[in-house]
Design an enzyme around this catalytic site. Structure first.
Site, mmCIF file in Angstrom:
data_model
loop_
_atom_site.group_PDB
_atom_site.id
_atom_site.type_symbol
_atom_site.label_atom_id
_atom_site.label_comp_id
_atom_site.label_asym_id
_atom_site.label_seq_id
_atom_site.Cartn_x
_atom_site.Cartn_y
_atom_site.Cartn_z
ATOM 1 C CD GLU A 151 -4.417 -3.162 17.099
ATOM 2 O OE1 GLU A 151 -5.253 -3.704 17.082
ATOM 3 O OE2 GLU A 151 -3.992 -2.393 16.504
ATOM 4 C CG ASN A 197 2.360 -2.437 14.954
ATOM 5 O OD1 ASN A 197 3.199 -1.644 15.193
ATOM 6 N ND2 ASN A 197 1.406 -2.256 14.323
ATOM 7 C CG HIS A 233 -3.259 5.179 16.516
ATOM 8 N ND1 HIS A 233 -3.113 5.672 15.329
ATOM 9 C CD2 HIS A 233 -2.905 3.728 16.383
ATOM 10 C CE1 HIS A 233 -3.021 4.781 14.357
ATOM 11 N NE2 HIS A 233 -2.953 3.659 14.978
ATOM 12 C CD GLU A 263 -0.840 1.382 13.250
ATOM 13 O OE1 GLU A 263 -1.921 1.505 13.669
ATOM 14 O OE2 GLU A 263 -0.861 -0.114 12.994
ATOM 15 C CG ASP A 265 -2.712 9.005 14.263
ATOM 16 O OD1 ASP A 265 -2.873 8.701 15.679
ATOM 17 O OD2 ASP A 265 -3.794 8.268 13.433
HETATM 18 O O1 9MR Z 1 -6.647 2.906 9.523
HETATM 19 C C1 9MR Z 1 -7.409 1.640 9.228
HETATM 20 C C2 9MR Z 1 -8.808 1.825 8.967
HETATM 21 O O2 9MR Z 1 -8.982 2.508 7.732
HETATM 22 C C3 9MR Z 1 -9.774 0.464 9.189
HETATM 23 O O3 9MR Z 1 -11.026 0.701 8.860
HETATM 24 C C4 9MR Z 1 -9.525 0.109 10.482
HETATM 25 C C5 9MR Z 1 -10.246 -1.322 10.801
HETATM 26 O O4 9MR Z 1 -9.720 -1.930 11.935
HETATM 27 O O5 9MR Z 1 -8.123 -0.272 10.768
HETATM 28 C C6 9MR Z 1 -7.290 1.031 10.684
HETATM 29 O O6 9MR Z 1 -5.982 0.747 10.868
HETATM 30 C C7 9MR Z 1 -5.590 0.311 12.090
HETATM 31 C C8 9MR Z 1 -4.155 -0.466 11.945
HETATM 32 O O7 9MR Z 1 -4.388 -1.501 11.052
HETATM 33 C C9 9MR Z 1 -3.833 -1.183 13.251
HETATM 34 N N1 9MR Z 1 -3.772 -0.296 14.272
HETATM 35 C C10 9MR Z 1 -4.949 0.575 14.635
HETATM 36 C C11 9MR Z 1 -5.289 1.290 13.319
HETATM 37 C C12 9MR Z 1 -6.341 2.327 13.462
HETATM 38 O O8 9MR Z 1 -7.585 1.653 13.936
#
Ligand code: 9MR
Length: 350
Positions: A151, A197, A233, A263, A265
């Site tokens: 990101e 990513n 997402h 990722e 969903d």
């Molecule tokens: O699913 C993850 C969640 O449990 C955490 O609180 C969050 C913190 O930023 O990160 C989420 O995972 C993210 C991933 O690491 C990167 N892409 C977006 C995902 C969803 O926010």
């Protein structure tokens, strides 16, 4: 032939016939046949045995939802929290699953000693290099692919301000800080596949253009990048963007880079009890199937991973109130139409 030998031969023949006509049952069996990986994020719920059993049955790849991020795994300068990751790696080995690593360089979930420690660019660079060397080195041969950078671009294609780029940064301008990170990751584990990513970069747009240009430049100059992770997402509206998603996957793979869907969903509106409408659940299934089918068309699109597999444990309701039901199984671990759609996509002949 003795009577017992005849019975043995007969039952062996029967088993052979049954297994040749019985359809493969699980996502991972079908994925294996096609030579692709089917993965899920692991929420870290190690006491939920039903969850762990299902995950091992259905998936041949796993990635920690949080445990391998900088803050969770390296909370203080001289302290590492390897135990949860070691447990996941052992679980994966026991279930013959590959492990993806997520992530070395990100603006989020960094520990205080990095974000508020008053480190100079030189000190930050040294800290990042050591972090990558230590974590990447520890899981060398066990984690087969790493999201090196996550990101780093904004939706308009410009670089995000982060502790690693410019606040204060590690002392390198533009994409150079990412280049350096990829080189450090290659040193830490020469065999791991290294990925950039991001989200909202599935289709062709300003962000994915910027990522594409960086990847092209890295490939041209021998910076060690092996692939692009498309988070995916999605909302149902992504159904209108499938041609663009395919065009993006096509152009990335034409650079000789792999694509991992990392990722996936599909969040849909839910009522106060978490229930979604039948029609949205059907539309969600179609979208899961369509995204998987696009990936499967491209030999270099090698992994399809969902961000969890049960609505019991999903980040969506916390982050998007009014939305949920985004995954393949419901909260009681019952398969939803999306699960069936993914099975069908994997089973479809090429
Ligand atoms: O699913 C993850 C969640 O449990 C955490 O609180 C969050 C913190 O930023 O990160 C989420 O995972 C993210 C991933 O690491 C990167 N892409 C977006 C995902 C969803 O926010």
């Amino acid at each position: 032939m003795t009577r017992s030998k005849i019975i043995l031969c007969r039952s062996a023949a029967l088993i052979a016939v049954l297994s040749s006509v019985a359809p493969a049952q699980t996502l991972r069996e079908l994925a294996q046949k096609r030579g692709v990986l089917i993965g899920t994020a692991h929420s870290g719920r190690t006491s939920d045995t039903e969850y762990l059993d299902l995950m091992g049955r259905e998936f041949n790849q796993v990635e920690a939802e949080n445990a391998t991020k900088f803050g969770p795994i390296h909370p203080a300068e001289d302290s590492y929290n390897f135990a949860p990751v070691d447990t996941m790696v052992e679980y994966a080995a026991a279930h013959k699953m590959r492990v993806r690593g997520h992530v070395f360089v990100w603006h989020n979930q960094n520990p205080k000693w990095i974000t508020d420690g008053g480190l100079s660019p030189e000190q930050l660079a040294a800290a990042l290099q050591k972090h990558i060397a230590t974590v990447g080195g520890r899981y060398r041969g066990k984690i087969f692919a790493w999201d090196v950078v996550n990101e780093a671009f904004l939706d308009n294609g410009s670089l995000r301000d982060t502790v690693w780029l410019n606040k204060p940064g590690i002392g390198l301008n533009g994409t150079k800080y990412m280049e350096k990170s990829f080189r450090w990751a290659r040193e830490a584990d020469p065999d791991a596949k290294l990925f950039y990513n991001d989200y909202s970069a599935e289709g062709v747009n300003a962000k994915s253009d910027a990522i594409y240009e960086m990847a092209k430049d890295f490939k041209k100059r021998g910076v060690p990048i092996d692939g692009i992770g498309l988070q995916a997402h999605l909302r149902l509206s992504a159904a209108g963007n499938l041609a663009s998603i395919e065009a993006n996957i096509k152009r990335i793979t034409e650079l000789g880079l792999q694509v991992h869907i990392t990722e996936l969903d599909v969040r849909i509106p839910v009522d106060a009890s978490g229930k979604a409408s039948e029609s949205d659940i059907e539309a969600q299934a179609k979208l899961y199937g369509a995204v998987a089918s696009i990936c499967l068309k491209y030999p270099l699109c090698t992994s399809i991973q969902t961000w969890g597999f049960t609505d019991k444990y999903s980040w969506i309701p916390r982050t998007y109130p009014g939305f949920g039901a985004a995954l393949l199984l419901d909260r009681a671990f019952q398969p939803k139409p999306a699960y069936k759609a993914l099975l069908d996509a994997l089973a479809a002949t090429k």
